[in-house]
Design a protein around this motif. Structure first.
Motif, PDB file in Angstrom:
ATOM      1  N   ASP A 193       5.909 104.299  68.126  1.00  0.00           N
ATOM      2  CA  ASP A 193       6.371 105.248  69.134  1.00  0.00           C
ATOM      3  C   ASP A 193       7.459 106.170  68.592  1.00  0.00           C
ATOM      4  O   ASP A 193       8.133 106.872  69.359  1.00  0.00           O
ATOM      5  CB  ASP A 193       6.902 104.511  70.364  1.00  0.00           C
ATOM      6  N   GLY A 194       7.654 106.170  67.287  1.00  0.00           N
ATOM      7  CA  GLY A 194       8.646 107.050  66.679  1.00  0.00           C
ATOM      8  C   GLY A 194      10.072 106.601  66.955  1.00  0.00           C
ATOM      9  O   GLY A 194      10.318 105.491  67.429  1.00  0.00           O
ATOM     10  N   VAL A 195      11.010 107.484  66.652  1.00  0.00           N
ATOM     11  CA  VAL A 195      12.426 107.209  66.892  1.00  0.00           C
ATOM     12  C   VAL A 195      12.959 108.200  67.916  1.00  0.00           C
ATOM     13  O   VAL A 195      12.487 109.341  68.012  1.00  0.00           O
ATOM     14  CB  VAL A 195      13.241 107.311  65.582  1.00  0.00           C
ATOM     15  N   LYS A 196      13.945 107.774  68.691  1.00  0.00           N
ATOM     16  CA  LYS A 196      14.563 108.644  69.684  1.00  0.00           C
ATOM     17  C   LYS A 196      15.558 109.557  68.969  1.00  0.00           C
ATOM     18  O   LYS A 196      16.502 109.086  68.330  1.00  0.00           O
ATOM     19  CB  LYS A 196      15.275 107.817  70.751  1.00  0.00           C
ATOM     20  N   VAL A 197      15.350 110.861  69.092  1.00  0.00           N
ATOM     21  CA  VAL A 197      16.170 111.838  68.387  1.00  0.00           C
ATOM     22  C   VAL A 197      17.332 112.283  69.275  1.00  0.00           C
ATOM     23  O   VAL A 197      17.128 112.705  70.412  1.00  0.00           O
ATOM     24  CB  VAL A 197      15.324 113.067  67.978  1.00  0.00           C
ATOM     25  N   ASP A 198      18.545 112.191  68.732  1.00  0.00           N
ATOM     26  CA  ASP A 198      19.736 112.602  69.479  1.00  0.00           C
ATOM     27  C   ASP A 198      20.341 113.905  68.972  1.00  0.00           C
ATOM     28  O   ASP A 198      21.164 114.515  69.673  1.00  0.00           O
ATOM     29  CB  ASP A 198      20.808 111.504  69.417  1.00  0.00           C
ATOM     30  N   GLY A 199      19.971 114.319  67.764  1.00  0.00           N
ATOM     31  CA  GLY A 199      20.528 115.552  67.217  1.00  0.00           C
ATOM     32  C   GLY A 199      19.509 116.300  66.382  1.00  0.00           C
ATOM     33  O   GLY A 199      18.696 115.686  65.684  1.00  0.00           O
ATOM     34  N   VAL A 200      19.531 117.631  66.463  1.00  0.00           N
ATOM     35  CA  VAL A 200      18.674 118.485  65.644  1.00  0.00           C
ATOM     36  C   VAL A 200      19.562 119.476  64.905  1.00  0.00           C
ATOM     37  O   VAL A 200      20.417 120.130  65.520  1.00  0.00           O
ATOM     38  CB  VAL A 200      17.623 119.233  66.492  1.00  0.00           C
ATOM     39  N   LEU A 201      19.362 119.564  63.594  1.00  0.00           N
ATOM     40  CA  LEU A 201      20.149 120.449  62.740  1.00  0.00           C
ATOM     41  C   LEU A 201      19.284 121.614  62.273  1.00  0.00           C
ATOM     42  O   LEU A 201      18.135 121.416  61.857  1.00  0.00           O
ATOM     43  CB  LEU A 201      20.654 119.678  61.508  1.00  0.00           C
ATOM     44  N   TYR A 202      19.845 122.815  62.336  1.00  0.00           N
ATOM     45  CA  TYR A 202      19.185 124.003  61.785  1.00  0.00           C
ATOM     46  C   TYR A 202      20.133 124.624  60.773  1.00  0.00           C
ATOM     47  O   TYR A 202      21.232 125.054  61.130  1.00  0.00           O
ATOM     48  CB  TYR A 202      18.852 125.010  62.883  1.00  0.00           C
ATOM     49  N   GLY A 203      19.700 124.657  59.510  1.00  0.00           N
ATOM     50  CA  GLY A 203      20.591 125.152  58.464  1.00  0.00           C
ATOM     51  C   GLY A 203      20.025 126.334  57.718  1.00  0.00           C
ATOM     52  O   GLY A 203      18.887 126.294  57.233  1.00  0.00           O
ATOM     53  N   GLY A 204      20.817 127.408  57.618  1.00  0.00           N
ATOM     54  CA  GLY A 204      20.429 128.561  56.825  1.00  0.00           C
ATOM     55  C   GLY A 204      21.308 128.693  55.597  1.00  0.00           C
ATOM     56  O   GLY A 204      22.019 127.770  55.209  1.00  0.00           O
ATOM     57  N   ARG A 205      21.241 129.850  54.981  1.00  0.00           N
ATOM     58  CA  ARG A 205      22.027 130.095  53.773  1.00  0.00           C
ATOM     59  C   ARG A 205      22.626 131.494  53.871  1.00  0.00           C
ATOM     60  O   ARG A 205      21.918 132.488  53.764  1.00  0.00           O
ATOM     61  CB  ARG A 205      21.142 129.988  52.536  1.00  0.00           C
ATOM     62  N   ASP A 206      23.943 131.547  54.119  1.00  0.00           N
ATOM     63  CA  ASP A 206      24.612 132.838  54.041  1.00  0.00           C
ATOM     64  C   ASP A 206      26.042 132.637  53.584  1.00  0.00           C
ATOM     65  O   ASP A 206      26.627 131.576  53.751  1.00  0.00           O
ATOM     66  CB  ASP A 206      24.507 133.619  55.352  1.00  0.00           C
ATOM     67  N   SER A 207      26.595 133.662  52.997  1.00  0.00           N
ATOM     68  CA  SER A 207      27.896 133.548  52.339  1.00  0.00           C
ATOM     69  C   SER A 207      29.056 133.964  53.227  1.00  0.00           C
ATOM     70  O   SER A 207      30.211 133.697  52.890  1.00  0.00           O
ATOM     71  CB  SER A 207      27.905 134.407  51.064  1.00  0.00           C
ATOM     72  N   ASP A 208      28.773 134.585  54.391  1.00  0.00           N
ATOM     73  CA  ASP A 208      29.904 135.183  55.115  1.00  0.00           C
ATOM     74  C   ASP A 208      29.717 135.304  56.622  1.00  0.00           C
ATOM     75  O   ASP A 208      30.372 136.116  57.264  1.00  0.00           O
ATOM     76  CB  ASP A 208      30.201 136.570  54.534  1.00  0.00           C
TER      77      ASP A 208
END
Length: 631
Positions: free
Chosen positions: A413-428
């Motif tokens: 039944d999978g795992v219960k997800v409590d957090g979702v991360l979205y990561g990009g790449r920028d310098s400023d």
């Protein structure tokens, strides 16, 4: 039997034919029979879930010279042709029916009848003189709410071997299908095509990967590189994204991992999406945490909970820069005598693998993806050929890893997800970690606005920011606006959606230097974990909530044994109003280009956010220090 009785009897042993007939599945017989006749292999072997058949696949890959044994007897090496080293984006197309061509215009598509005629012409007789193999797999655990059964028909034993490592075999699952389920599975037909003297695909001009999302079948011809040939990887992902969009669940380009707080005996599951080279694998493999999966996740609403599975059983990872210092867990496993396929690396005179960024001095000669190689060798264009290809890979079981979360990895039944991360790449622009106020805001402000910066420091350019909504644009198989709304609706359908956080590990100072070490991501993760459990207060910004300095100072000391200066905190977590407005305008323009029918409510939300940031800029100035914004 069926109309294919004669052809299947001719090309299969009695044992293989018995295995196929035992499934009592007309759609399976039609698929295998059609391509047995059309592609015309000399013989066809049918695999079940037995170790005998798994070993047969390994042995055939070696016997045919598609793989070679290394110094460690359980490890093998495979080389793709010099022009078949990466995903062929140009010739990877959706086969789209005429009535849908307009809405798919911005995705790489071909009209269905035209594409079908072309791919079937290429496939005609393409397996002559070869033994082919039919295999049964599952995306996700078998016998679970997440299961998508799959059948692969290929003449590449390297592909079959790779899939045996990467996915769960599912012949028994097919055998136990209910009558109503027998027609619902993904189909993949693949041929490496004519081979050259190195057993590599020779007809690359006719390399095609055509995907029919309506009928859930992928045709892949004249290639060997796994990203083009292994149907259950990204081809299946495209089918699953389309299927999930129709059925109300999600398929995402995400890892699944567990953040551990050993002092509190607490395990918190996160999923995360990052464009290429933005920290996805390194986040999934943060030392001291646990991994469930590194690449593709299915999400379902099960009893009101947001639950996820890792689709895969293994990992097909980029090997460049995997070394003992930066990736100790993976490196350790690559050095052990256990089943691993290395592709497009150097095999040295000592019969051991060498790759770029390995941290070990490589020999000056050997065999690699170019053929016989020596240091300084140039290709036909005058380009020097490196020790290994930059996109060289390793294929390995995930459960070899010491940091595997075995319970989550096998959970039906999978795992219960409590957090979702979205990561990009920028310098400023984007701060290292920021929490969204709610799920919809997280999708539209954190996920849909993801970008990856491609800077050229030598030329002094600011860099080009490539849009990458949800870090999934190479695989989204229906209009972007609808896909985005489906993400919003799915999250809002569960009782308690996961918290959404943005990440950016690539902020630079005024001299162009990165502000934190690679390991700082552990601090950002554990701040997010603490927020989920109500442990940290936060400062507001126009787009969310950020950490307070006092908490980060403690987290840096606890997890990294490092000091974290206040001036560095202020620089990293300053909100940059104009930069954010420009980012949102770029996002709007990208959506307008990719899907002119994007729902108006999405653009309205971005316009409201731009207005809120503009008001904040008028009140506080363009650069807002942490804690200064009062909402």
């Amino acid at each position: 039997m069926t109309k294919f009785e004669a052809i299947l009897t001719e090309k299969m042993s009695a044992e293989s034919l018995t295995k196929l007939m035992a499934l009592q599945n007309e759609k399976v017989l039609q698929f295998v029979g059609t391509f047995a006749e059309h592609c015309d292999p000399t013989s066809i072997y049918v695999c079940d879930d037995s170790e005998k058949d798994t070993q047969y696949v390994r042995d055939k890959a070696l016997a045919l010279g598609e793989e070679f044994t290394l110094a460690h007897s359980k490890q093998t090496i495979h080389w793709d042709g010099y022009g078949d080293q990466a995903r062929d984006k140009k010739n990877t197309r959706f086969m789209v029916y005429k009535e849908n061509m307009a809405e798919m215009a911005t995705l790489n598509s071909v009209e269905y009848e035209q594409g079908y005629a072309e791919i079937m012409s290429i496939a005609k007789g393409i397996m002559k003189g070869k033994e082919a193999v039919v295999l049964f797999y599952s995306e996700g655990p078998t016998q679970s709410p997440f299961t998508i059964p799959c059948i692969q028909f290929t003449d590449s034993w390297y592909v079959a071997h790779s899939e045996n490592i990467l996915y769960r075999t599912a012949y028994t699952h097919f055998l136990n299908m209910k009558k109503t389920e027998k027609g619902d599975f993904f189909r993949f037909i693949h041929s490496a095509g004519p081979l050259d003297e190195n057993n590599c695909s020779a007809d690359l001009e006719n390399r095609r990967i055509y995907m029919d999302t309506r009928n859930n079948i992928v045709y892949s011809m004249n290639n060997q590189y796994a990203g083009n040939s292994v149907g259950l990887k990204k081809h299946s992902m495209r089918l699953a994204i389309n299927k999930s969009g129709k059925e109300g669940w999600l398929c995402e380009h995400m890892f699944v991992m567990a953040a551990l707080d050993k002092g509190k005996n607490r395990k918190t599951y996160f999923c995360g999406a990052y464009p290429s080279a933005c920290g996805k694998t390194s986040t999934a493999m943060i030392p001291g945490e646990q991994i469930v999966g590194d690449d593709i996740a299915y999400f379902r609403n099960i009893n009101g909970e947001f639950r996820a599975v890792n689709v895969e059983f293994g990992m097909f990872g980029i090997i460049k820069d995997v070394n003992e210092q930066d990736d100790p867990v993976i490196f350790k496993n690559l050095m052990m005598n256990q089943e691993v396929i290395f592709s497009n690396v150097l095999c040295g005179p000592d019969n051991r693998p060498y790759w770029l960024g390995m941290g070990v001095e490589a020999p000056e000669e050997g065999r690699n993806h170019f053929g016989q190689w020596r240091k300084g060798l140039q290709d036909a264009t005058g380009k020097e050929v490196g020790v290994a290809h930059g996109n060289a890979r390793y294929t390995m079981r995930l459960d070899y890893l010491d940091n595997i979360d075995k319970q989550g990895f096998e959970a039906k039944d999978g795992v219960k997800v409590d957090g979702v991360l979205y990561g990009g790449r920028d310098s400023d622009i984007t701060v290292p970690v920021e929490e969204s106020p709610d799920w919809k805001d997280g999708i539209l402000i954190k996920a849909a606005t993801l970008e990856s910066e491609t800077t050229s420091a030598t030329l002094g350019k600011e860099g080009v920011r490539t849009p990458s909504p949800m870090a999934n644009m190479d695989f989204v198989s229906y209009p972007l606006g609808t896909y985005t709304m489906n993400n919003i609706r799915f999250g809002e359908s569960v009782k308690k959606p996961p918290r959404i956080f943005s990440n950016n590990y690539f902020m630079r100072d005024e001299n162009g230097c990165f502000m934190t070490s690679k390991l700082a991501k552990k601090v950002w993760l554990h701040w997010a974990e603490g927020r989920i459990h109500g442990e940290y207060e936060a400062y507001d910004t126009p787009t969310g909530k950020i950490p307070r300095y006092a908490d980060l100072k403690v987290l840096f000391a606890k997890h990294l044994n490092e000091e974290f200066p206040k001036e560095k905190y202020d620089y990293l977590f300053t909100f940059r109003c104009t930069k954010w407005i420009e980012k949102l305008e770029r996002t709007k323009a990208y959506y307008q280009k990719m899907d002119p029918n994007t729902p108006k409510e999405i653009f309205d939300y971005w316009d409201e956010t731009i207005a809120r940031i503009s008001k904040a800029r008028d009140t506080y100035g363009d650069l807002i220090l942490p804690g200064a914004f009062k909402g």
